[in-house]
Design a protein around this motif. Structure first.
Motif, PDB file in Angstrom:
ATOM      1  N   PRO A  60      21.514  30.750  -6.381  1.00  0.00           N
ATOM      2  CA  PRO A  60      20.429  31.505  -5.729  1.00  0.00           C
ATOM      3  C   PRO A  60      20.897  32.446  -4.623  1.00  0.00           C
ATOM      4  O   PRO A  60      20.282  33.488  -4.394  1.00  0.00           O
ATOM      5  CB  PRO A  60      19.527  30.397  -5.157  1.00  0.00           C
ATOM      6  N   SER A  61      21.982  32.095  -3.939  1.00  0.00           N
ATOM      7  CA  SER A  61      22.445  32.928  -2.825  1.00  0.00           C
ATOM      8  C   SER A  61      22.790  34.344  -3.256  1.00  0.00           C
ATOM      9  O   SER A  61      22.721  35.283  -2.459  1.00  0.00           O
ATOM     10  CB  SER A  61      23.667  32.284  -2.147  1.00  0.00           C
ATOM     11  N   ALA A  62      23.162  34.528  -4.527  1.00  0.00           N
ATOM     12  CA  ALA A  62      23.509  35.862  -5.021  1.00  0.00           C
ATOM     13  C   ALA A  62      22.289  36.756  -5.200  1.00  0.00           C
ATOM     14  O   ALA A  62      22.434  37.960  -5.449  1.00  0.00           O
ATOM     15  CB  ALA A  62      24.265  35.751  -6.338  1.00  0.00           C
ATOM     16  N   PHE A  63      21.084  36.188  -5.075  1.00  0.00           N
ATOM     17  CA  PHE A  63      19.856  36.953  -5.285  1.00  0.00           C
ATOM     18  C   PHE A  63      19.058  37.143  -3.991  1.00  0.00           C
ATOM     19  O   PHE A  63      18.003  37.767  -4.015  1.00  0.00           O
ATOM     20  CB  PHE A  63      18.977  36.241  -6.324  1.00  0.00           C
ATOM     21  N   ILE A  64      19.564  36.627  -2.887  1.00  0.00           N
ATOM     22  CA  ILE A  64      18.874  36.690  -1.609  1.00  0.00           C
ATOM     23  C   ILE A  64      19.614  37.633  -0.671  1.00  0.00           C
ATOM     24  O   ILE A  64      20.850  37.645  -0.644  1.00  0.00           O
ATOM     25  CB  ILE A  64      18.777  35.281  -0.979  1.00  0.00           C
ATOM     26  N   HIS A  65      18.851  38.407   0.114  1.00  0.00           N
ATOM     27  CA  HIS A  65      19.461  39.327   1.075  1.00  0.00           C
ATOM     28  C   HIS A  65      18.853  39.150   2.450  1.00  0.00           C
ATOM     29  O   HIS A  65      17.715  38.690   2.586  1.00  0.00           O
ATOM     30  CB  HIS A  65      19.310  40.771   0.604  1.00  0.00           C
ATOM     31  N   PHE A  66      19.617  39.524   3.460  1.00  0.00           N
ATOM     32  CA  PHE A  66      19.165  39.410   4.843  1.00  0.00           C
ATOM     33  C   PHE A  66      18.563  40.732   5.313  1.00  0.00           C
ATOM     34  O   PHE A  66      19.141  41.451   6.127  1.00  0.00           O
ATOM     35  CB  PHE A  66      20.329  39.000   5.746  1.00  0.00           C
ATOM     36  N   GLY A  67      17.418  41.088   4.747  1.00  0.00           N
ATOM     37  CA  GLY A  67      16.739  42.309   5.141  1.00  0.00           C
ATOM     38  C   GLY A  67      16.910  43.431   4.128  1.00  0.00           C
ATOM     39  O   GLY A  67      17.795  43.404   3.270  1.00  0.00           O
ATOM     40  N   PHE A  68      16.038  44.429   4.255  1.00  0.00           N
ATOM     41  CA  PHE A  68      16.055  45.543   3.295  1.00  0.00           C
ATOM     42  C   PHE A  68      17.278  46.440   3.451  1.00  0.00           C
ATOM     43  O   PHE A  68      17.722  47.049   2.476  1.00  0.00           O
ATOM     44  CB  PHE A  68      14.771  46.361   3.435  1.00  0.00           C
ATOM     45  N   ALA A  69      17.838  46.533   4.648  1.00  0.00           N
ATOM     46  CA  ALA A  69      19.048  47.345   4.821  1.00  0.00           C
ATOM     47  C   ALA A  69      20.205  46.743   4.035  1.00  0.00           C
ATOM     48  O   ALA A  69      20.990  47.460   3.393  1.00  0.00           O
ATOM     49  CB  ALA A  69      19.404  47.446   6.307  1.00  0.00           C
ATOM     50  N   HIS A  70      20.316  45.430   4.088  1.00  0.00           N
ATOM     51  CA  HIS A  70      21.338  44.713   3.322  1.00  0.00           C
ATOM     52  C   HIS A  70      21.149  44.956   1.830  1.00  0.00           C
ATOM     53  O   HIS A  70      22.102  45.272   1.090  1.00  0.00           O
ATOM     54  CB  HIS A  70      21.229  43.217   3.657  1.00  0.00           C
ATOM     55  N   LEU A  71      19.908  44.825   1.366  1.00  0.00           N
ATOM     56  CA  LEU A  71      19.620  45.018  -0.054  1.00  0.00           C
ATOM     57  C   LEU A  71      19.840  46.463  -0.481  1.00  0.00           C
ATOM     58  O   LEU A  71      20.386  46.729  -1.564  1.00  0.00           O
ATOM     59  CB  LEU A  71      18.180  44.592  -0.340  1.00  0.00           C
ATOM     60  N   THR A  72      19.431  47.410   0.354  1.00  0.00           N
ATOM     61  CA  THR A  72      19.607  48.826   0.025  1.00  0.00           C
ATOM     62  C   THR A  72      21.084  49.173  -0.173  1.00  0.00           C
ATOM     63  O   THR A  72      21.444  49.917  -1.096  1.00  0.00           O
ATOM     64  CB  THR A  72      19.011  49.708   1.137  1.00  0.00           C
ATOM     65  N   ALA A  73      21.938  48.626   0.676  1.00  0.00           N
ATOM     66  CA  ALA A  73      23.374  48.902   0.562  1.00  0.00           C
ATOM     67  C   ALA A  73      23.947  48.379  -0.746  1.00  0.00           C
ATOM     68  O   ALA A  73      24.924  48.927  -1.264  1.00  0.00           O
ATOM     69  CB  ALA A  73      24.110  48.269   1.749  1.00  0.00           C
ATOM     70  N   ASN A  74      23.340  47.332  -1.300  1.00  0.00           N
ATOM     71  CA  ASN A  74      23.854  46.734  -2.534  1.00  0.00           C
ATOM     72  C   ASN A  74      23.219  47.301  -3.796  1.00  0.00           C
ATOM     73  O   ASN A  74      23.746  47.104  -4.896  1.00  0.00           O
ATOM     74  CB  ASN A  74      23.634  45.212  -2.511  1.00  0.00           C
ATOM     75  N   THR A  75      22.089  47.992  -3.658  1.00  0.00           N
ATOM     76  CA  THR A  75      21.318  48.376  -4.843  1.00  0.00           C
ATOM     77  C   THR A  75      22.048  49.346  -5.760  1.00  0.00           C
ATOM     78  O   THR A  75      22.194  49.088  -6.963  1.00  0.00           O
ATOM     79  CB  THR A  75      19.968  48.978  -4.419  1.00  0.00           C
ATOM     80  N   LEU A  76      22.523  50.466  -5.225  1.00  0.00           N
ATOM     81  CA  LEU A  76      23.164  51.479  -6.080  1.00  0.00           C
ATOM     82  C   LEU A  76      24.440  50.968  -6.742  1.00  0.00           C
ATOM     83  O   LEU A  76      24.594  51.111  -7.962  1.00  0.00           O
ATOM     84  CB  LEU A  76      23.435  52.757  -5.286  1.00  0.00           C
ATOM     85  N   PRO A  77      25.385  50.362  -5.984  1.00  0.00           N
ATOM     86  CA  PRO A  77      26.579  49.871  -6.675  1.00  0.00           C
ATOM     87  C   PRO A  77      26.281  48.801  -7.711  1.00  0.00           C
ATOM     88  O   PRO A  77      26.922  48.755  -8.767  1.00  0.00           O
ATOM     89  CB  PRO A  77      27.459  49.328  -5.540  1.00  0.00           C
TER      90      PRO A  77
END
Length: 205
Positions: A60-77
């Protein structure tokens, strides 16, 4: 037998890979919306090292992020690298992702500093980078080698930065373990070219 004759054309494969990665990223964003709405209740699914109860959070940890900035940085790659990796075969892609996520999560659980909480898709991203970087060389496929060179040129600097132990708030351990797991997956799930019309295909189902 060609891909079209087998009922699985390149366009079919690309469409399926694209839909899969869009759905994957949509799920991550939905989870972050839920996390924010619940006062970050999902952050507890991150991995805290060497606590036996935390082994349940490895995946599950691979699907959780600490805020939208964290998620945004990971989305494109994640979208781009996941799409390219899925083109090499969906079954293999899912096996590669499973290996990276589990190996990375277990490694973080074993070696990360005590009292830390690690989550996010970056370990998987580093793993997919490693997989794509070397799989073309392992399988001796010119297109795969070209893909590895291109992603190295685009993301190589960011990958090296993410491996630096001097960064604060970043799990360089998770990044390194993900990268190594992805490279291992390229060897473990390698496919040698076959003779005939399909020999030039880099992305087989």
């Amino acid at each position: 037998m060609s891909n079209v004759q087998a009922g699985w054309s390149r366009s079919d494969r690309a469409m399926t890979a694209g839909k899969l990665m869009l759905a994957w990223v949509a799920l991550l964003w939905l989870l972050e919306v839920v996390d924010t709405a619940t006062g970050h209740a999902l952050d507890g699914f991150g991995v805290t090292p060497r606590d036996p109860s935390e082994l349940a959070d490895v995946v599950p940890s691979a699907f959780i992020h600490f805020g939208f900035a964290h998620l945004t940085a990971n989305t494109l790659p994640l979208l781009v690298l996941g799409f390219l990796a899925a083109l090499t075969g969906l079954r293999r892609f899912l096996l590669v992702c499973a290996l990276i996520v589990i190996a990375d999560g277990l490694g973080v659980w074993l070696i990360s500093p005590a009292h830390t909480n690690t989550a996010g898709a970056s370990g998987l991203i580093f793993g997919l980078f490693g997989f794509l970087l070397v799989t073309g060389f392992v399988e001796r496929r010119p297109l795969g080698i070209l893909v590895g060179i291109v992603i190295a040129a685009i993301w190589g600097g960011s990958i090296l930065t993410g491996l630096a132990p001097t960064q604060t708030g970043v799990s360089w351990q998770g990044h390194l373990l993900g990268l190594l797991a992805g490279i291992a997956a390229a060897f473990l799930f390698s496919r040698r070219p076959t003779r005939g019309p399909r020999e030039a295909d880099w992305s087989r189902p």
